[in-house]
Design an enzyme around this catalytic site. Structure first.
Site, PDB file in Angstrom:
ATOM      1  N   SER A  17       0.872  -1.162   0.000  1.00 12.00           N
ATOM      2  CA  SER A  17       0.000   0.000   0.000  1.00 12.00           C
ATOM      3  C   SER A  17       0.910   1.213   0.000  1.00 12.00           C
ATOM      4  O   SER A  17       1.991   1.172   0.594  1.00 12.00           O
ATOM      5  CB  SER A  17      -0.856  -0.031   1.276  1.00 12.00           C
ATOM      6  OG  SER A  17      -2.116   0.532   1.074  1.00 12.00           O
ATOM      7  N   LYS A  36     -15.497  -5.931  -3.725  1.00 13.48           N
ATOM      8  CA  LYS A  36     -16.563  -5.527  -4.636  1.00 13.48           C
ATOM      9  C   LYS A  36     -16.419  -4.033  -4.915  1.00 13.48           C
ATOM     10  O   LYS A  36     -15.926  -3.323  -4.037  1.00 13.48           O
ATOM     11  CB  LYS A  36     -17.958  -5.820  -4.080  1.00 13.48           C
ATOM     12  CG  LYS A  36     -18.265  -5.291  -2.692  1.00 13.48           C
ATOM     13  CD  LYS A  36     -18.447  -3.870  -2.368  1.00 13.48           C
ATOM     14  CE  LYS A  36     -19.235  -2.918  -3.190  1.00 13.48           C
ATOM     15  NZ  LYS A  36     -19.347  -1.586  -2.481  1.00 13.48           N
TER      16      LYS A  36
HETATM   17  P1  NAP Z   1     -10.356   3.585   0.753  1.00 12.72           P
HETATM   18  O1  NAP Z   1     -10.069   3.454   2.217  1.00 12.72           O
HETATM   19  O2  NAP Z   1     -10.626   4.937   0.199  1.00 12.72           O
HETATM   20  O3  NAP Z   1      -9.222   2.931  -0.139  1.00 12.72           O
HETATM   21  C1  NAP Z   1      -8.521   1.764   0.217  1.00 12.72           C
HETATM   22  C2  NAP Z   1      -7.040   1.976  -0.024  1.00 12.72           C
HETATM   23  O4  NAP Z   1      -6.777   1.897  -1.420  1.00 12.72           O
HETATM   24  C3  NAP Z   1      -6.557   3.349   0.384  1.00 12.72           C
HETATM   25  O5  NAP Z   1      -6.298   3.441   1.758  1.00 12.72           O
HETATM   26  C4  NAP Z   1      -5.304   3.518  -0.468  1.00 12.72           C
HETATM   27  O6  NAP Z   1      -4.184   2.980   0.236  1.00 12.72           O
HETATM   28  C5  NAP Z   1      -5.613   2.667  -1.693  1.00 12.72           C
HETATM   29  N1  NAP Z   1      -5.866   3.584  -2.806  1.00 12.72           N
HETATM   30  C6  NAP Z   1      -6.688   4.657  -2.807  1.00 12.72           C
HETATM   31  N2  NAP Z   1      -6.602   5.295  -3.984  1.00 12.72           N
HETATM   32  C7  NAP Z   1      -5.695   4.606  -4.731  1.00 12.72           C
HETATM   33  C8  NAP Z   1      -5.147   4.777  -6.016  1.00 12.72           C
HETATM   34  N3  NAP Z   1      -5.484   5.819  -6.758  1.00 12.72           N
HETATM   35  N4  NAP Z   1      -4.244   3.870  -6.450  1.00 12.72           N
HETATM   36  C9  NAP Z   1      -3.881   2.836  -5.689  1.00 12.72           C
HETATM   37  N5  NAP Z   1      -4.339   2.647  -4.436  1.00 12.72           N
HETATM   38  C10 NAP Z   1      -5.236   3.513  -3.984  1.00 12.72           C
HETATM   39  O7  NAP Z   1     -11.601   2.678   0.328  1.00 12.72           O
HETATM   40  P2  NAP Z   1     -12.394   1.554   1.124  1.00 12.72           P
HETATM   41  O8  NAP Z   1     -13.565   2.177   1.767  1.00 12.72           O
HETATM   42  O9  NAP Z   1     -11.469   0.706   1.902  1.00 12.72           O
HETATM   43  O10 NAP Z   1     -12.959   0.763  -0.154  1.00 12.72           O
HETATM   44  C11 NAP Z   1     -12.139  -0.040  -0.959  1.00 12.72           C
HETATM   45  C12 NAP Z   1     -13.008  -1.062  -1.668  1.00 12.72           C
HETATM   46  O11 NAP Z   1     -13.729  -1.798  -0.698  1.00 12.72           O
HETATM   47  C13 NAP Z   1     -14.059  -0.422  -2.601  1.00 12.72           C
HETATM   48  O12 NAP Z   1     -14.182  -1.158  -3.780  1.00 12.72           O
HETATM   49  C14 NAP Z   1     -15.334  -0.478  -1.790  1.00 12.72           C
HETATM   50  O13 NAP Z   1     -16.497  -0.577  -2.603  1.00 12.72           O
HETATM   51  C15 NAP Z   1     -15.123  -1.754  -0.986  1.00 12.72           C
HETATM   52  N6  NAP Z   1     -15.897  -1.769   0.276  1.00 12.72           N
HETATM   53  C16 NAP Z   1     -15.841  -0.716   1.140  1.00 12.72           C
HETATM   54  C17 NAP Z   1     -16.648  -0.715   2.272  1.00 12.72           C
HETATM   55  C18 NAP Z   1     -16.615   0.400   3.281  1.00 12.72           C
HETATM   56  O14 NAP Z   1     -17.400   0.372   4.248  1.00 12.72           O
HETATM   57  N7  NAP Z   1     -15.760   1.391   3.172  1.00 12.72           N
HETATM   58  C19 NAP Z   1     -17.491  -1.800   2.531  1.00 12.72           C
HETATM   59  C20 NAP Z   1     -17.471  -2.876   1.653  1.00 12.72           C
HETATM   60  C21 NAP Z   1     -16.668  -2.859   0.532  1.00 12.72           C
HETATM   61  P3  NAP Z   1      -2.733   3.634   0.037  1.00 12.72           P
HETATM   62  O15 NAP Z   1      -2.902   5.134  -0.016  1.00 12.72           O
HETATM   63  O16 NAP Z   1      -1.978   3.165   1.230  1.00 12.72           O
HETATM   64  O17 NAP Z   1      -2.218   3.082  -1.266  1.00 12.72           O
END
Ligand code: NAP
Length: 307
Positions: free
Chosen positions: A36, A90
């Site tokens: 990450s 997802k």
């Molecule tokens: P998030 O915290 O915004 O993103 C997850 C991680 O992905 C970030 O901490 C970042 O880590 C990395 N990332 C972000 N932008 C990026 C980019 N441009 N290139 C490469 N890496 C990047 O999102 P999240 O809420 O965990 O959601 C991630 C996935 O899980 C989505 O598909 C979402 O639909 C799914 N999901 C989320 C939830 C929820 O409650 N949030 C529930 C179920 C499923 P680094 O900055 O360390 O690289």
């Protein structure tokens, strides 16, 4: 059997909330590395790219890809190329074709690909499926309305092209619908786009089945106060309500099934199962409905959205 050595890519909200506790409580998996740009997990070797991680840790068997969907394909391709099993959060990707490509690659490499749909594992979903299988469904109404400011603070990717906007939660409803209702197809849709964003804040969708079953879905990210994640079916056996995101099943107003939430533990059990069986589990039906909505839906521009 020795555990499946797992790595996580994209350490963010869903990893901390769900993946880490589910993996910690599943003896089929051992977390051995993360990749990450910023996120790390205490005590686990951390790398800032998947390439660096795969080079440095040859013992990785499987990779969970948890970054936003627009950035998942490249990492999935690299992991499959390297012969690793892959768990996709997802939605499985930003387009249907890229996921089909990954499915073919997984087959060619003889590894497992899992397109996970966590809401399908909500506690009352199987009970709803069984109830509907035993009756005739007359119509269904899906109401998925939540407050984006509460659930997605400062997440820019959801508003960018490929981030799906309100379909990011809405696809959870579609993952249940495609599991418990007969096959459907979209007949009309209206998508509301904030004038300053590339993805919709609301969607109104009309579906039907080949036998003419009407299904109406309303997704809205502007809901304050009570949040709604409900699927209501009118049937010959009465009204069925699958509420709270698949947690509770009621028939004619009486609660008939509920159980503690365990979506992500179930996802990891399923992932272990397909890895052991040497198969894949990639159902694109929910993503196909979203693609159809972007293809068939009328577009309305609405008030700009600011965090
Ligand atoms: P998030 O915290 O915004 O993103 C997850 C991680 O992905 C970030 O901490 C970042 O880590 C990395 N990332 C972000 N932008 C990026 C980019 N441009 N290139 C490469 N890496 C990047 O999102 P999240 O809420 O965990 O959601 C991630 C996935 O899980 C989505 O598909 C979402 O639909 C799914 N999901 C989320 C939830 C929820 O409650 N949030 C529930 C179920 C499923 P680094 O900055 O360390 O690289």
């Amino acid at each position: 059997m020795s555990p499946i050595n797992l790595a996580i890519v994209g350490v963010g909200k869903i990893v901390r909330d769900q993946h880490l506790p589910s993996i910690a409580n599943n003896s089929d998996f051992k977390l051995i590395a993360t990749a990450s740009r910023h996120g790390t997990v205490d005590g686990i070797p951390a790398f800032t790219s998947i390439e660096a991680m795969l080079d440095a840790v040859p013992g990785i068997d499987a990779v969970s890809l948890c970054m936003p969907p627009q950035y998942r394909y490249e990492a999935a391709y690299k992991a499959l190329e390297a012969g690793k099993h892959v768990f996709l959060e997802k939605p499985p990707g930003a387009t249907l074709s890229e996921v089909a490509d990954l499915e073919a690659l997984a087959k060619a490499k003889g590894v497992s690909l899992f397109a996970s749909w966590h809401s399908r594992y909500a506690p009352a979903v199987e009970a709803a499926k069984a109830f509907l299988a035993g009756t005739t469904i007359k119509s269904a109404h899906v109401i998925w309305k939540e407050d984006v400011r509460h659930w997605h603070p400062n997440q820019e990717w959801i508003w960018q092209a490929g981030g799906l906007g309100v379909f990011d939660p809405g696809i959870n409803a579609l993952s249940i619908v495609t599991h418990i209702l007969p096959p459907l197809f979209l007949t009309g849709a209206v998508l509301e786009f904030p004038e300053n964003r590339d993805s919709p804040i609301a969607a109104d969708l009309q579906f039907k089945s080949g036998q003419g079953l009407p299904v109406h879905a309303e997704f809205d990210w502007r809901q304050t106060g009570k949040q709604s994640w409900d699927i209501v079916a009118e049937t010959e056996a009465g009204q069925m309500v699958l509420s709270e995101g698949g947690s509770k099943l009621s028939v004619n107003g009486a609660l008939t099934f509920t159980a503690p939430e365990a979506e992500y533990p179930s996802l990891y059990r399923r992932f272990a199962e397909i890895v052991k069986a040497g198969t894949s589990d990639v159902d694109l039906a929910p993503l196909r409905h979203v693609a159809d909505a972007f293809m068939l839906g009328k577009r309305k521009f609405v008030e700009a959205f600011h965090d």
